[in-house]
Design a protein around this motif. Structure first.
Motif, PDB file in Angstrom:
ATOM      1  N   ALA A  43      13.842   2.101  -9.361  1.00  0.00           N
ATOM      2  CA  ALA A  43      13.507   1.011  -8.442  1.00  0.00           C
ATOM      3  C   ALA A  43      13.163   1.547  -7.056  1.00  0.00           C
ATOM      4  O   ALA A  43      12.208   1.075  -6.410  1.00  0.00           O
ATOM      5  N   ALA A  44      13.922   2.543  -6.599  1.00  0.00           N
ATOM      6  CA  ALA A  44      13.683   3.102  -5.268  1.00  0.00           C
ATOM      7  C   ALA A  44      12.332   3.807  -5.197  1.00  0.00           C
ATOM      8  O   ALA A  44      11.613   3.685  -4.194  1.00  0.00           O
ATOM      9  N   THR A  45      11.973   4.536  -6.245  1.00  0.00           N
ATOM     10  CA  THR A  45      10.705   5.270  -6.243  1.00  0.00           C
ATOM     11  C   THR A  45       9.509   4.324  -6.209  1.00  0.00           C
ATOM     12  O   THR A  45       8.565   4.515  -5.429  1.00  0.00           O
ATOM     13  N   LEU A  46       9.545   3.300  -7.048  1.00  0.00           N
ATOM     14  CA  LEU A  46       8.436   2.337  -7.078  1.00  0.00           C
ATOM     15  C   LEU A  46       8.380   1.519  -5.779  1.00  0.00           C
ATOM     16  O   LEU A  46       7.297   1.204  -5.282  1.00  0.00           O
ATOM     17  N   SER A  47       9.562   1.187  -5.237  1.00  0.00           N
ATOM     18  CA  SER A  47       9.608   0.448  -3.970  1.00  0.00           C
ATOM     19  C   SER A  47       9.093   1.322  -2.824  1.00  0.00           C
ATOM     20  O   SER A  47       8.420   0.831  -1.914  1.00  0.00           O
ATOM     21  N   LEU A  48       9.407   2.607  -2.883  1.00  0.00           N
ATOM     22  CA  LEU A  48       8.924   3.538  -1.863  1.00  0.00           C
ATOM     23  C   LEU A  48       7.396   3.610  -1.889  1.00  0.00           C
ATOM     24  O   LEU A  48       6.746   3.580  -0.837  1.00  0.00           O
ATOM     25  N   ALA A  49       6.827   3.692  -3.088  1.00  0.00           N
ATOM     26  CA  ALA A  49       5.363   3.751  -3.211  1.00  0.00           C
ATOM     27  C   ALA A  49       4.725   2.492  -2.619  1.00  0.00           C
ATOM     28  O   ALA A  49       3.716   2.568  -1.903  1.00  0.00           O
ATOM     29  N   ASP A  62      -0.121   4.291   4.325  1.00  0.00           N
ATOM     30  CA  ASP A  62      -0.029   5.688   3.884  1.00  0.00           C
ATOM     31  C   ASP A  62      -0.403   5.719   2.400  1.00  0.00           C
ATOM     32  O   ASP A  62       0.449   5.885   1.526  1.00  0.00           O
ATOM     33  N   TYR A  63      -1.700   5.571   2.144  1.00  0.00           N
ATOM     34  CA  TYR A  63      -2.157   5.448   0.765  1.00  0.00           C
ATOM     35  C   TYR A  63      -1.959   6.743  -0.036  1.00  0.00           C
ATOM     36  O   TYR A  63      -1.599   6.700  -1.209  1.00  0.00           O
ATOM     37  N   GLN A  64      -2.175   7.872   0.626  1.00  0.00           N
ATOM     38  CA  GLN A  64      -1.998   9.135  -0.088  1.00  0.00           C
ATOM     39  C   GLN A  64      -0.524   9.345  -0.448  1.00  0.00           C
ATOM     40  O   GLN A  64      -0.198   9.837  -1.536  1.00  0.00           O
ATOM     41  N   GLY A  65       0.363   8.946   0.468  1.00  0.00           N
ATOM     42  CA  GLY A  65       1.792   9.050   0.171  1.00  0.00           C
ATOM     43  C   GLY A  65       2.168   8.172  -1.010  1.00  0.00           C
ATOM     44  O   GLY A  65       2.951   8.574  -1.883  1.00  0.00           O
ATOM     45  N   ALA A  66       1.584   6.966  -1.069  1.00  0.00           N
ATOM     46  CA  ALA A  66       1.836   6.062  -2.186  1.00  0.00           C
ATOM     47  C   ALA A  66       1.288   6.633  -3.486  1.00  0.00           C
ATOM     48  O   ALA A  66       1.932   6.558  -4.539  1.00  0.00           O
ATOM     49  N   ASN A 119       3.750  11.174  -9.127  1.00  0.00           N
ATOM     50  CA  ASN A 119       4.910  12.002  -9.460  1.00  0.00           C
ATOM     51  C   ASN A 119       5.851  11.274 -10.418  1.00  0.00           C
ATOM     52  O   ASN A 119       6.378  11.869 -11.362  1.00  0.00           O
ATOM     53  N   PHE A 120       6.026   9.971 -10.183  1.00  0.00           N
ATOM     54  CA  PHE A 120       6.877   9.184 -11.084  1.00  0.00           C
ATOM     55  C   PHE A 120       6.281   9.152 -12.483  1.00  0.00           C
ATOM     56  O   PHE A 120       6.986   9.359 -13.476  1.00  0.00           O
ATOM     57  N   ILE A 121       4.990   8.917 -12.583  1.00  0.00           N
ATOM     58  CA  ILE A 121       4.317   8.850 -13.885  1.00  0.00           C
ATOM     59  C   ILE A 121       4.432  10.187 -14.622  1.00  0.00           C
ATOM     60  O   ILE A 121       4.696  10.226 -15.827  1.00  0.00           O
ATOM     61  N   ALA A 122       4.263  11.277 -13.888  1.00  0.00           N
ATOM     62  CA  ALA A 122       4.300  12.616 -14.493  1.00  0.00           C
ATOM     63  C   ALA A 122       5.667  12.967 -15.058  1.00  0.00           C
ATOM     64  O   ALA A 122       5.774  13.686 -16.058  1.00  0.00           O
TER      65      ALA A 122
END
Length: 231
Positions: free
Chosen positions: A145-151, A159-163, A169-172
């Motif tokens: 939840a935190a990773t997807l919320s962070l994106a 910050d589109y590149q950060g997203a 990274n999550f998908i990988a």
């Protein structure tokens, strides 16, 4: 002349076996006892270590159990503050929870809720700061939840590149996650906003092909149509 048959008083092999086994067992325990007497100090030390280890193990279990209970009690108190309408007090209590019980499930979920509140109030940059440490949380659900919320929060701060990096990274590293559709949608939208239209198209097409009959597939279909019109 009739031969007198002499009785054989020698025990049979079957009779000998139990006696031999008994002797072996007696000998085994006798040797252990002799060894214990010979190395009494070492044996006593080992017993003391085992007893201490047992006591410490029990104490640690009791401590962690109490710590878990106390952390969730603090989480409940923070929620009560939020429900009463005092948002500032609730957020302060979540921060106190994180400080007093770092790394616990209650503390991590408390911070996750704090991040969601900040995000819903459009305090995206602050939400980013709250979500970032939770990406390494021990609890898988909190981490996801935190990773997807962070994106999403990074996307909201432009910050589109950060997203893109966060979602990619999550998908990988989570190829079997239930949250993959959400990750791909965030990735595709961030790519689109960053002007990477072909990459966005590829991500939307993946969503449409793999999650056709879901909300994500429906959104992807509309997005593909819109992007193709822009060409």
């Amino acid at each position: 002349m009739t031969k007198r048959i002499r009785k054989n008083n020698t025990p049979s092999s079957a009779a000998q076996k139990p006696a031999e086994e008994k002797d072996i067992i007696i000998s085994f325990f006798t040797n252990i006892w002799k060894s214990c007497k010979k190395h009494k100090n070492a044996v006593l030390t080992a017993l003391v270590i085992l007893v201490v280890a047992g006591i410490l193990g029990y104490a640690y279990t009791a401590y962690t159990h109490k710590r878990t209970e106390d952390s969730w009690a603090a989480y409940y108190q923070a929620q009560l503050a939020l429900m009463s309408g005092d948002e500032a007090a609730g957020l302060e209590k979540f921060d106190a929870l994180a400080k007093d019980f770092p790394g616990t499930a209650a503390a991590n979920y408390g911070q996750l809720l704090k991040g969601d509140i900040l995000y819903s109030n459009e305090n995206y940059a602050q939400a980013v700061d709250v979500y970032k440490p939770l990406v390494n949380a021990k609890q898988e659900m909190a981490r996801t939840a935190a990773t997807l919320s962070l994106a999403a929060a990074l996307q909201a701060t432009n910050d589109y590149q950060g997203a893109i990096d966060t979602a990619s990274n999550f998908i990988a590293h989570n190829s079997e996650s239930f949250a993959l559709p959400q990750a791909y949608l965030t990735l595709a939208m961030s790519q689109e906003l960053a002007g990477k239209k072909q990459e966005a198209l590829d991500s939307y097409k993946y969503l449409l092909e793999n999650y056709t009959k879901t909300y994500f597939g429906s959104v992807a279909k509309d997005k593909i149509t819109d992007l193709q019109k822009q060409k």
